[in-house]
Design an enzyme around this catalytic site. Structure first.
Site, PDB file in Angstrom:
ATOM      1  N   TYR A  27     -10.577  22.308  13.505  1.00 37.22           N
ATOM      2  CA  TYR A  27     -10.406  22.041  12.111  1.00 37.22           C
ATOM      3  C   TYR A  27      -9.327  21.318  11.722  1.00 37.22           C
ATOM      4  O   TYR A  27      -8.384  21.268  12.221  1.00 37.22           O
ATOM      5  CB  TYR A  27     -10.356  23.325  11.055  1.00 37.22           C
ATOM      6  CG  TYR A  27      -9.161  24.219  11.416  1.00 37.22           C
ATOM      7  CD1 TYR A  27      -9.523  25.304  12.317  1.00 37.22           C
ATOM      8  CD2 TYR A  27      -7.959  24.165  10.856  1.00 37.22           C
ATOM      9  CE1 TYR A  27      -8.359  26.214  12.411  1.00 37.22           C
ATOM     10  CE2 TYR A  27      -6.985  25.137  11.037  1.00 37.22           C
ATOM     11  CZ  TYR A  27      -7.291  26.169  11.939  1.00 37.22           C
ATOM     12  OH  TYR A  27      -6.275  26.778  12.162  1.00 37.22           O
ATOM     13  N   ASP A  71       2.501  40.830  11.544  1.00 40.98           N
ATOM     14  CA  ASP A  71       2.393  41.328  13.218  1.00 40.98           C
ATOM     15  C   ASP A  71       3.274  42.070  13.612  1.00 40.98           C
ATOM     16  O   ASP A  71       2.891  42.972  14.834  1.00 40.98           O
ATOM     17  CB  ASP A  71       2.625  40.068  13.881  1.00 40.98           C
ATOM     18  CG  ASP A  71       1.317  38.936  13.954  1.00 40.98           C
ATOM     19  OD1 ASP A  71       0.520  39.191  13.151  1.00 40.98           O
ATOM     20  OD2 ASP A  71       1.485  37.895  14.852  1.00 40.98           O
TER      21      ASP A  71
HETATM   22  C1  LIG Z   1      -4.576  31.390  18.398  1.00 38.36           C
HETATM   23  C2  LIG Z   1      -4.299  32.037  17.022  1.00 38.36           C
HETATM   24  C3  LIG Z   1      -4.967  31.649  15.938  1.00 38.36           C
HETATM   25  C4  LIG Z   1      -4.350  32.077  14.696  1.00 38.36           C
HETATM   26  N1  LIG Z   1      -5.109  31.610  13.602  1.00 38.36           N
HETATM   27  C5  LIG Z   1      -4.863  32.069  12.288  1.00 38.36           C
HETATM   28  C6  LIG Z   1      -5.503  31.700  11.191  1.00 38.36           C
HETATM   29  O1  LIG Z   1      -6.207  30.691  11.135  1.00 38.36           O
HETATM   30  N2  LIG Z   1      -5.333  32.356  10.217  1.00 38.36           N
HETATM   31  C7  LIG Z   1      -4.300  33.329   9.947  1.00 38.36           C
HETATM   32  O2  LIG Z   1      -3.979  33.820   8.928  1.00 38.36           O
HETATM   33  N3  LIG Z   1      -3.661  33.802  10.995  1.00 38.36           N
HETATM   34  C8  LIG Z   1      -3.995  33.506  12.137  1.00 38.36           C
HETATM   35  N4  LIG Z   1      -3.502  33.803  13.433  1.00 38.36           N
HETATM   36  C9  LIG Z   1      -2.354  34.798  13.258  1.00 38.36           C
HETATM   37  C10 LIG Z   1      -1.101  34.478  12.692  1.00 38.36           C
HETATM   38  O3  LIG Z   1      -0.571  33.421  13.509  1.00 38.36           O
HETATM   39  C11 LIG Z   1      -0.042  35.748  12.735  1.00 38.36           C
HETATM   40  O4  LIG Z   1      -0.596  36.816  12.553  1.00 38.36           O
HETATM   41  C12 LIG Z   1       1.226  35.411  11.795  1.00 38.36           C
HETATM   42  O5  LIG Z   1       1.981  34.314  12.100  1.00 38.36           O
HETATM   43  C13 LIG Z   1       1.956  36.657  11.599  1.00 38.36           C
HETATM   44  O6  LIG Z   1       3.183  36.427  10.830  1.00 38.36           O
HETATM   45  P1  LIG Z   1       4.346  36.942  10.674  1.00 38.36           P
HETATM   46  O7  LIG Z   1       5.330  36.727   9.742  1.00 38.36           O
HETATM   47  O8  LIG Z   1       4.033  38.539  10.904  1.00 38.36           O
HETATM   48  O9  LIG Z   1       5.009  36.707  12.395  1.00 38.36           O
HETATM   49  P2  LIG Z   1       5.615  35.400  12.873  1.00 38.36           P
HETATM   50  O10 LIG Z   1       4.852  34.413  12.345  1.00 38.36           O
HETATM   51  O11 LIG Z   1       5.419  35.531  14.412  1.00 38.36           O
HETATM   52  O12 LIG Z   1       6.943  35.304  12.663  1.00 38.36           O
HETATM   53  C14 LIG Z   1       8.127  36.025  13.272  1.00 38.36           C
HETATM   54  C15 LIG Z   1       9.472  35.412  12.832  1.00 38.36           C
HETATM   55  O13 LIG Z   1      10.367  36.233  13.278  1.00 38.36           O
HETATM   56  C16 LIG Z   1      11.211  35.589  14.124  1.00 38.36           C
HETATM   57  N5  LIG Z   1      11.858  36.661  15.112  1.00 38.36           N
HETATM   58  C17 LIG Z   1      11.456  37.055  16.219  1.00 38.36           C
HETATM   59  N6  LIG Z   1      12.390  37.933  16.645  1.00 38.36           N
HETATM   60  C18 LIG Z   1      13.256  37.731  16.025  1.00 38.36           C
HETATM   61  C19 LIG Z   1      14.817  38.462  16.133  1.00 38.36           C
HETATM   62  N7  LIG Z   1      14.942  39.428  17.110  1.00 38.36           N
HETATM   63  N8  LIG Z   1      15.666  38.270  15.181  1.00 38.36           N
HETATM   64  C20 LIG Z   1      15.432  37.257  14.314  1.00 38.36           C
HETATM   65  N9  LIG Z   1      14.257  36.914  14.016  1.00 38.36           N
HETATM   66  C21 LIG Z   1      13.130  36.999  15.034  1.00 38.36           C
HETATM   67  C22 LIG Z   1      10.592  34.491  15.117  1.00 38.36           C
HETATM   68  O14 LIG Z   1      11.213  33.324  15.463  1.00 38.36           O
HETATM   69  C23 LIG Z   1       9.572  34.072  13.785  1.00 38.36           C
HETATM   70  O15 LIG Z   1      10.145  33.080  13.193  1.00 38.36           O
HETATM   71  C24 LIG Z   1      -3.701  33.252  14.679  1.00 38.36           C
HETATM   72  C25 LIG Z   1      -2.975  33.563  15.779  1.00 38.36           C
HETATM   73  C26 LIG Z   1      -3.410  33.119  17.014  1.00 38.36           C
HETATM   74  C27 LIG Z   1      -2.661  33.661  18.626  1.00 38.36           C
END
Ligand SMILES: Cc1cc2nc3c(=O)[nH]c(=O)nc-3n(C[C@H](O)[C@H](O)[C@H](O)COP(=O)(O)OP(=O)(O)OC[C@H]3O[C@@H](n4cnc5c(N)ncnc54)[C@H](O)[C@@H]3O)c2cc1C
Length: 399
Positions: free
Chosen positions: A217, A295
């Site tokens: 996309y 996540d």
């Molecule tokens: C192939 C693929 C395609 C996807 N497509 C989609 C989509 O189209 N739509 C959708 O909604 N979701 C999609 N997802 C899922 C989505 O990417 C995740 O669910 C989302 O990024 C989760 O967000 P988050 O903020 O919980 O975690 P993350 O985005 O993983 O952010 C976590 C943050 O914490 C930081 N961090 C980690 N450990 C530490 C630490 N010890 N100390 C300080 N900082 C730390 C990291 O550097 C990062 O910046 C997809 C996933 C995959 C694998």
């Protein structure tokens, strides 16, 4: 001494920044501690469905999104070998009319950037970089977050938004036990102007086939094509967004697929691969003054495109709960979990079920894709199946 009112968010990803913005807009004192030395997301696309844009619009981001988004016309399905194409469902104006807010396709860096800008517009020094969390302790009225560089910070509340390998989750509840699904995801970006004209379409395309699935996309105003594929294989089990593969290996995983799929693969600058893992549902997400979002507490397979959107909904709702019950951590986090647990568990379950229909050996039969499309992928059926997901309004939930 005045009581500590600081809310510390560990992890400046999409969920952490949404929580930060939601809290800042409600007048709270927030710090985001991100491990990365600079603020940037991986080069990949993300789809944000109407339930996610509803939250982003409520946070005032509609105009910022317009500058970077793609409003796709539809989702199409194509046959893995013949290339035959079916309309799957309409997006664009049809989605906006039905749900009030659009389904958008974005570069993750653009979404991340506009969230960070909005956070910094309210509090310029809210995001602290190069701060990798090493552990956490809670005592009475405060929580103490420690970083690998030896620094620490005391906070009234801590939100672990540190993703799938969450340190905060491990500190609160112990190590998790991921299980490999037998599938690997590939991703890559292609400059749109390098593609032949028939592939430069402003729509999402899912290729159905046996043992694999391809999805592409447009993102960043249509300047880039985001390519994702999933393939059954058991020789690669590393769960990381930043592991590079090669184009030859990726092409080999899709041997026999239509020339358009290989046309795309040949133009990806750097393909990355990620082993897909599943984890059991957590009975609780919070302990004392610390909770989790996104996540970190309910990682999901990508077959429903909702992991990031769930992190956005979580971020908005955890902020609303902290705002309402600030002096009472048990009330704040019990309510947060009550609101979020069932919905996120359903997303995780349905994404897992979708893995089975995304690819099945039966689709090797040339006639089977048409039968599958007629049975499972029709517009009306999809609408019925997705209504609970897209019509949900995180901004209107009673807190
Ligand atoms: C192939 C693929 C395609 C996807 N497509 C989609 C989509 O189209 N739509 C959708 O909604 N979701 C999609 N997802 C899922 C989505 O990417 C995740 O669910 C989302 O990024 C989760 O967000 P988050 O903020 O919980 O975690 P993350 O985005 O993983 O952010 C976590 C943050 O914490 C930081 N961090 C980690 N450990 C530490 C630490 N010890 N100390 C300080 N900082 C730390 C990291 O550097 C990062 O910046 C997809 C996933 C995959 C694998």
């Amino acid at each position: 001494m005045a009581p500590n009112r600081k809310i510390v968010i560990v992890g400046g990803g999409i969920g952490g920044l949404t929580a930060a913005l939601s809290l800042l807009k409600r007048g709270h004192d927030v710090e985001v501690h991100e491990q990365a030395p600079e603020l940037k997301e991986v080069g990949a696309g993300i789809q944000i469905s109407s339930n996610g844009t509803r939250v982003l619009f409520a946070l005032g981001l509609e105009e910022a999104l317009k500058r970077v988004q793609v409003l796709p016309s539809r989702r199409a399905i194509r046959h893995w070998a013949t290339g035959e194409t079916w309309n799957w469902f309409d997006l664009g104006a049809a989605t906006r009319e039905r749900y009030g807010t659009p389904h958008v396709m974005l570069h993750r860096g653009d979404l991340h950037g506009l969230l960070a800008d909005a956070v910094r517009a309210i509090k310029p020094d809210a995001i602290m970089l190069g701060r990798r969390c090493a552990g956490i302790t809670t005592d009475g009225d405060d929580a103490d977050v420690r970083f690998e560089n030896g620094d620490s910070v005391r906070a009234a509340y801590v939100i672990g938004a540190d993703g799938i390998h969450s340190k905060i989750r491990a500190a609160l509840f112990g190590a998790d036990k991921p299980e490999f699904t037998g599938a690997v995801a590939w991703r890559g970006l292609i400059p749109m102007d390098e593609l032949p004209s028939h592939l430069r379409t402003m729509e999402g395309v899912n290729w159905l086939g046996p043992h694999g699935h391809v999805l592409h996309y447009p993102v960043r105003r249509g300047e880039l094509m985001n390519f994702i594929s999933f393939v059954e294989r058991d020789d690669w089990q590393i769960e990381s967004w930043v592991t590079q593969g090669t184009k030859d290996e990726l092409a080999g995983n899709f041997r026999g697929w239509h020339a358009d799929v290989h046309e795309m693969i040949s133009r990806i600058a750097t393909p990355y691969k990620w082993a897909l893992m599943v984890r059991g549902a957590m009975p609780r997400w919070s302990r004392g003054r610390v909770t989790l979002l996104g996540d970190a507490c309910h990682p999901t397979l990508p077959f429903l495109g909702q992991g990031g959107v769930m992190a956005i909904e979580d971020g908005y709702i955890v902020a609303a709960c902290l705002d309402k019950y600030f002096g009472d951590p048990a009330a704040a986090f019990t309510r947060y979990e009550e609101i979020r647990r069932e919905r996120t568990a359903t997303v995780v379950r349905k994404a897992h079920e979708n893995r089975r229909s995304a690819f099945s050996p039966a689709l090797a039969d040339p006639g089977a894709v048409a039968v599958e499309v007629a049975r499972e992928w029709q517009q009306e059926r999809v609408r019925e199946r997705m209504e609970w997901l897209y019509a949900y309004d995180a901004t209107a939930v009673a807190i």
